[in-house]
Motif scaffolding. Structure first.
Motif, PDB file in Angstrom:
ATOM      1  N   SER A 189       6.069  12.101  -4.596  1.00  0.00           N
ATOM      2  CA  SER A 189       4.998  11.781  -3.652  1.00  0.00           C
ATOM      3  C   SER A 189       4.959  10.275  -3.463  1.00  0.00           C
ATOM      4  CB  SER A 189       3.660  12.293  -4.173  1.00  0.00           C
ATOM      5  OG  SER A 189       2.590  11.763  -3.422  1.00  0.00           O
ATOM      6  N   GLU A 190       4.493   9.850  -2.294  1.00  0.00           N
ATOM      7  CA  GLU A 190       4.348   8.425  -2.040  1.00  0.00           C
ATOM      8  C   GLU A 190       3.035   7.877  -2.590  1.00  0.00           C
ATOM      9  OE1 GLU A 190       4.840   7.821   2.103  1.00  0.00           O
ATOM     10  OE2 GLU A 190       6.959   8.382   2.116  1.00  0.00           O
ATOM     11  N   GLU A 191       2.183   8.769  -3.057  1.00  0.00           N
ATOM     12  CA  GLU A 191       0.907   8.362  -3.644  1.00  0.00           C
ATOM     13  C   GLU A 191       1.141   8.040  -5.117  1.00  0.00           C
ATOM     14  OE1 GLU A 191      -1.517   7.870  -1.650  1.00  0.00           O
ATOM     15  OE2 GLU A 191      -0.554   8.811   0.065  1.00  0.00           O
ATOM     16  N   ASN A 226      -2.061  -0.049  -9.047  1.00  0.00           N
ATOM     17  CA  ASN A 226      -2.985  -0.598  -8.042  1.00  0.00           C
ATOM     18  C   ASN A 226      -2.365  -0.625  -6.644  1.00  0.00           C
ATOM     19  OD1 ASN A 226      -4.962  -1.117 -10.004  1.00  0.00           O
ATOM     20  ND2 ASN A 226      -4.008  -3.081 -10.524  1.00  0.00           N
ATOM     21  N   MET A 227      -1.243   0.016  -6.511  1.00  0.00           N
ATOM     22  CA  MET A 227      -0.571   0.042  -5.218  1.00  0.00           C
ATOM     23  C   MET A 227      -1.432   0.786  -4.190  1.00  0.00           C
ATOM     24  SD  MET A 227       3.276   1.444  -4.513  1.00  0.00           S
ATOM     25  CE  MET A 227       3.915   0.294  -5.729  1.00  0.00           C
ATOM     26  N   PRO A 228      -1.613   0.229  -2.998  1.00  0.00           N
ATOM     27  CA  PRO A 228      -2.443   0.914  -1.997  1.00  0.00           C
ATOM     28  C   PRO A 228      -1.820   2.230  -1.558  1.00  0.00           C
ATOM     29  CG  PRO A 228      -1.280  -0.941  -1.014  1.00  0.00           C
ATOM     30  CD  PRO A 228      -1.049  -1.036  -2.486  1.00  0.00           C
ATOM     31  N   LYS A 237      -5.260  -1.010   6.863  1.00  0.00           N
ATOM     32  CA  LYS A 237      -5.033  -2.456   6.938  1.00  0.00           C
ATOM     33  C   LYS A 237      -4.240  -2.823   8.189  1.00  0.00           C
ATOM     34  CE  LYS A 237      -5.309  -3.513   2.010  1.00  0.00           C
ATOM     35  NZ  LYS A 237      -4.579  -4.017   0.820  1.00  0.00           N
ATOM     36  N   MET A 238      -3.259  -1.988   8.510  1.00  0.00           N
ATOM     37  CA  MET A 238      -2.460  -2.251   9.705  1.00  0.00           C
ATOM     38  C   MET A 238      -3.328  -2.183  10.957  1.00  0.00           C
ATOM     39  SD  MET A 238       1.052  -0.157   8.796  1.00  0.00           S
ATOM     40  CE  MET A 238       1.718  -0.425  10.433  1.00  0.00           C
TER      41      MET A 238
END
Length: 232
Positions: free
Chosen positions: A135-137, A179-181, A189-190
């Protein structure tokens, strides 16, 4: 009588030879040579154990390679002293996109050798369990183990390291990963960076318009007051 005695006497060496031949024949029949034996030769227990061990090792290597498909992060966890129940509890706490595999360092390294995951080589010491994150999470995948570690008071059983996007992260670098978003936060943010200049531009354009409206309103009010005064 002399003739009979001669006929009935046998040389001692003849009897010995006959007896020896009989014994040899009896031994031959009871213990046939290997090339004449009809019984199949059974494999030794040692060779069977070696074959089973080799098959298990090959299966473990293939399992690791399979887990590397679509893997976003691979982390090593020190598991010395873990009980079977603790492993079961940990596995239940992990999200579906995360898999925990217990395997020897040598077998894991054999699976990752020659791939970007080979950067995990510094972790190939001690006893490790391997966390495959599909997963990218990333923070959400690492948090369950942090919670488990605190709950079970397993401070010494920390992460040995991890590889993310081909880069090795030592135990002291895990705060960056934890702590990676998330993807949603990155998108927010974008969008914010796109909206902010637009808002500033609109504010710049609208500011003189507001001032103009205020001037016009003040002028109209002044005219009304003057007109009213002239009528009295």
């Amino acid at each position: 009588m002399a003739m009979e005695a001669t006929l009935l006497s046998f040389p001692s060496h003849s009897l010995t030879q006959t007896k020896t031949k009989t014994q040899t024949q009896t031994h031959f029949l009871s213990n046939p040579p290997p090339f004449l034996s009809s019984k199949p030769k059974r494999p030794s227990k040692l060779s069977i154990r070696s074959a089973i061990s080799r098959n298990k090792k090959e299966a473990t290597v293939e399992t690791v390679k399979t887990q590397l498909d679509d893997c976003q992060l691979l982390a090593a966890i020190k598991y010395k002293g873990f009980t079977v129940k603790q492993f079961q509890d940990l596995r239940r706490s992990l999200p579906e996109t995360t898999t925990l595999v217990v395997a020897k360092n040598t077998l894991v390294y054999k699976a990752i050798e020659g791939t970007p995951w080979e950067a995990l080589k510094p972790c190939m010491t001690g006893m490790n369990a391997w966390l495959f994150v599909h997963s990218e999470e990333i923070p959400a995948a690492l948090k369950p183990y942090r919670d488990f570690q605190k709950e079970k008071k397993l401070e010494e059983n920390d992460f040995s390291g991890a590889v993310f996007e081909g880069k090795f992260y030592a135990p002291g670098d895990f705060k960056t990963l934890e702590n990676m978003p998330t993807r949603a936060e990155i998108y927010a943010k974008m969008l914010g960076s796109i909206k902010n200049p637009a808002s500033s531009l609109v504010g710049t354009i609208q500011a003189p318009a507001r001032e103009l409206v205020m001037v016009l309103q003040a002028y109209v009010k002044k005219l009304e007051e003057e007109g009213g005064g002239g009528g009295q």
